[in-house]
Design an enzyme around this catalytic site. Structure first.
Site, PDB file in Angstrom:
ATOM      1  N   ASP A 270      -2.300  14.900  -1.569  1.00  0.00           N
ATOM      2  CA  ASP A 270      -1.512  13.998  -2.318  1.00  0.00           C
ATOM      3  C   ASP A 270      -0.297  13.162  -1.569  1.00  0.00           C
ATOM      4  OD1 ASP A 270      -2.892  14.994  -4.413  1.00  0.00           O
ATOM      5  OD2 ASP A 270      -1.317  16.564  -4.935  1.00  0.00           O
ATOM      6  N   CYS A 271       0.183  13.904  -0.561  1.00  0.00           N
ATOM      7  CA  CYS A 271       1.134  12.970   0.135  1.00  0.00           C
ATOM      8  C   CYS A 271       0.430  12.151   1.436  1.00  0.00           C
ATOM      9  CB  CYS A 271       2.183  13.758   0.818  1.00  0.00           C
ATOM     10  SG  CYS A 271       1.548  15.471   1.465  1.00  0.00           S
TER      11      CYS A 271
END
Lengths: 130, 501
Positions: B129-130
């Site tokens: 996600d990051c």
């Protein structure tokens, strides 16, 4: 002086070098030879003063002859003067000078190629040779 | 008389310090005596330039947009370790290129960066996600990296054993080409200029001490990996900024048949505070003794052929069992000397200023071998125990029959005492049939030089013999030269079932 002699064996297995030794009386030192069923190449060493005589006689017998010069080339920008080549050369071409810089005596080289393969820094190559 | 570091630093600041190289020191001590040398000399500089495989650099590439957590990383197709955060990597000197194998590796990536050449970075990620990005390919110069910090786990060996080879074939090793029948000796190290040879008790060399590394001012981190000063084989971990390095003092190299390595230049200044430091830095090549190790024996503890000093090694010829054997250095003494000279001028200019070690190095440690809890396969685990042999005085025809019946291609030949004296193959017999001469007995056609193995030998070592000699079977012999088994290429198939699960 070193000469590269190439000859075809299609015309039969003539002992060309032996013939030249007998005809000219010059003692020929064969330093390297590669001979198969169809052709051969030999690196020979002869006294400088007999060069013309031997070349002429070899040519008469159908061999191609050229003088071997600038046999091995050292790229000084790559060489670090390690000396890995010194002890593996069968002809003692390499040595250190008083300042531990690598020196070559190219005249002794018989083109075996061992130093080219093992130089850790790829500083050695054949010059003008196929 | 003793001197303090602060006195020496003061003299350097005032331009009054006497800085000499370790090569000059023996003559100074001989001339002035130890007390005199202590009064006169403030710093002795050292240098070495040779293959140091245990080298590499931490690189930080900076973040891409969108960002990627680089998990698998290649630089010019050489894998770098990516298991450290998102855009950090460690490029190791001996890592081979995935595409160019022996001719290019981690050392060449480092060399190319320092030479100002473009290096291609390729990286893969599973995506998070990051860090959503999964792939990246980009071209980088050294100046595009945030950091390129060389950190070499093991450099500057105090000395290194010389190498030779007693077997009848050439060996291509990390100690260079070793000719058959001890045809040459190779060695590495700068002898009297070596940093640790001039401080064997680690009194002045330790963590935090300034060092010259690859042409950059750097630092000793502490003991190196495999540090083993008890036997005279201390090592150092060293660091410096790759961005300040020069290819004059760091070079990629390839040892034919072994692989890629990195030639590093390393030099350390040693402040002379007391008589013991004077004595240590007065060391000569004659005083530094190493073994000539026989690399023909493929075990961890290879036997020593003799002891030899660096003075003998550097002379170019060493006597080995009455034969004059030529030597090859693998490191460069000319470069080592040059580096000691650079260190000398750097000390005088205040670029490297002597300090007391902030973190001392253990002078007594011994390196341990690997603890092995599982044992690799040995010859006895997979050999053929059913041996069909033939006596040397039997007819060739009998050998042919045995070969047919035994469904094998190799017959070990024994004498009346049951000892191995030769080997015949189907090839030898076919040859004898095609051109029948006077040969009628097995001993007339057998090969007398037999390559053998033993039951306890590691299979990997036996396999290497099969490859090296281009043969497909090895008689397994006991201490009495009796054949107790055969190891053929076919037996190796057993490895897949039992050992390589």
């Amino acid at each position: 002086m070193k000469l590269v002699v190439t000859f075809s064996r299609k015309a039969g297995k003539k002992p060309i070098i032996a013939q030249v030794v007998r005809d000219t009386g010059v003692l020929i030192n064969v330093e390297r030879a590669l001979i198969d069923s169809s052709e051969g190449e030999a690196l020979i060493d002869i006294p400088d003063e007999s060069c013309a005589l031997v070349k002429e006689r070899l040519a008469d017998l159908g061999a191609a002859v050229r003088v071997l010069e600038d046999i091995i080339s050292l790229d000084e920008s790559r060489c670090v003067d390690c000396g890995a080549c010194i002890s593996i050369c069968p002809q003692e071409v390499f040595s250190f000078d008083d300042d531990w810089r690598l020196r070559m005596d190219e005249k002794k080289c018989v083109l075996c190629g061992r130093c080219i393969e093992i130089c850790p820094h790829r500083a050695l190559s054949h010059k003008g040779e196929g | 008389m003793e001197k303090t570091i602060s006195l020496i630093r003061e003299r350097i600041r005032d331009g009054n310090a006497r800085v000499v190289t370790a090569e000059e020191m023996p003559a100074i001590v001989a001339e002035l005596g130890e007390e005199g040398a202590l009064r006169e000399v403030d710093v002795v500089t050292t240098g070495t330039f040779g293959a140091m495989c245990s080298s590499g650099a931490f690189l930080n590439f900076g973040h891409a947009d969108p960002p990627i957590k680089m998990e698998k990383i290649w630089l010019n197709d050489v894998e770098a370790y990516g298991g450290i955060a998102a855009v950090d990597a460690y490029i190791g000197a001996t890592q081979k290129s995935a595409t160019r194998e022996e001719s290019y590796g981690g050392a060449h990536v480092i060399e190319d960066f320092i030479a100002g050449k473009t290096v291609e970075l390729r990286a893969l990620s599973t995506g998070t996600d990051c860090y959503p990005r999964r792939t990246i390919t980009t071209e980088l110069l050294l100046e595009n990296l945030n950091q390129a910090i060389m950190l070499n786990p093991r450099n500057g060996y105090q000395r290194y054993n010389a190498a030779s080879n007693s077997t009848d074939r050439s060996l291509r090793t990390y100690m260079g080409l070793l000719l058959p029948n001890c045809g040459n000796i190779t060695y590495s190290g700068s002898g009297l200029l070596n940093p640790l040879a001039n401080d064997p008790h680690f009194r002045m060399i330790g963590g935090g001490v300034p060092a010259f590394l690859g042409g950059a001012p750097g630092m000793v981190v502490g003991e190196g990996t495999q540090h083993s000063p008890a036997g005279g084989f201390g090592t150092l971990m060293v660091t410096a900024d790759m961005k300040q390095m020069s290819n004059d003092y760091i070079r990629a190299a390839t040892m034919a048949g072994y692989g890629v390595t990195l030639y590093m230049g390393l030099g350390i200044p040693i402040p002379i505070l007391d008589i013991e430091a004077v004595r240590a830095t007065a060391i000569r090549d004659e005083d530094i003794i190493v073994d000539v190790i026989d690399y023909g024996i493929p075990t961890r503890s290879r036997p020593s052929l003799r002891k030899v000093s660096y003075a003998e090694l550097k002379s170019g010829v060493v006597d080995l069992n009455g034969e004059e054997v030529r030597t090859s250095s693998l490191s460069s003494f000319r470069k080592a000397r040059e580096i000691a000279g650079v260190v000398k001028s750097w000390v005088e200019q205040g670029i490297l200023t002597p300090v007391q070690p902030a973190r001392p190095i253990d002078p007594l440690k011994s390196a341990m071998p690997l603890r092995e809890t599982t044992r690799g396969p040995r010859v006895l685990d997979i050999m053929d125990r059913k041996v069909i042999a033939i006596r040397e005085d039997e007819e060739i025809r009998a050998a042919a029959q045995k070969l047919l019946k035994g469904e094998t291609n190799h017959l070990p030949v024994i004498n009346t005492a049951g000892k191995l004296v030769g080997i015949v193959t189907t090839y030898d017999i076919s040859k004898a049939v095609v051109s029948p001469g006077k040969a009628s007995l097995v001993r007339d056609i057998m090969k007398k030089k037999v390559i053998t193995t033993t039951p306890e030998e590691a299979v990997d070592v036996a396999v290497r013999k099969l490859e090296q000699y281009n043969i497909s079977a090895l008689p397994v012999v006991d201490g009495e030269k009796r054949v107790i088994g055969m190891l053929t290429a076919m037996n190796l198939g057993k490895l897949f079932g039992r050992w390589l699960k």
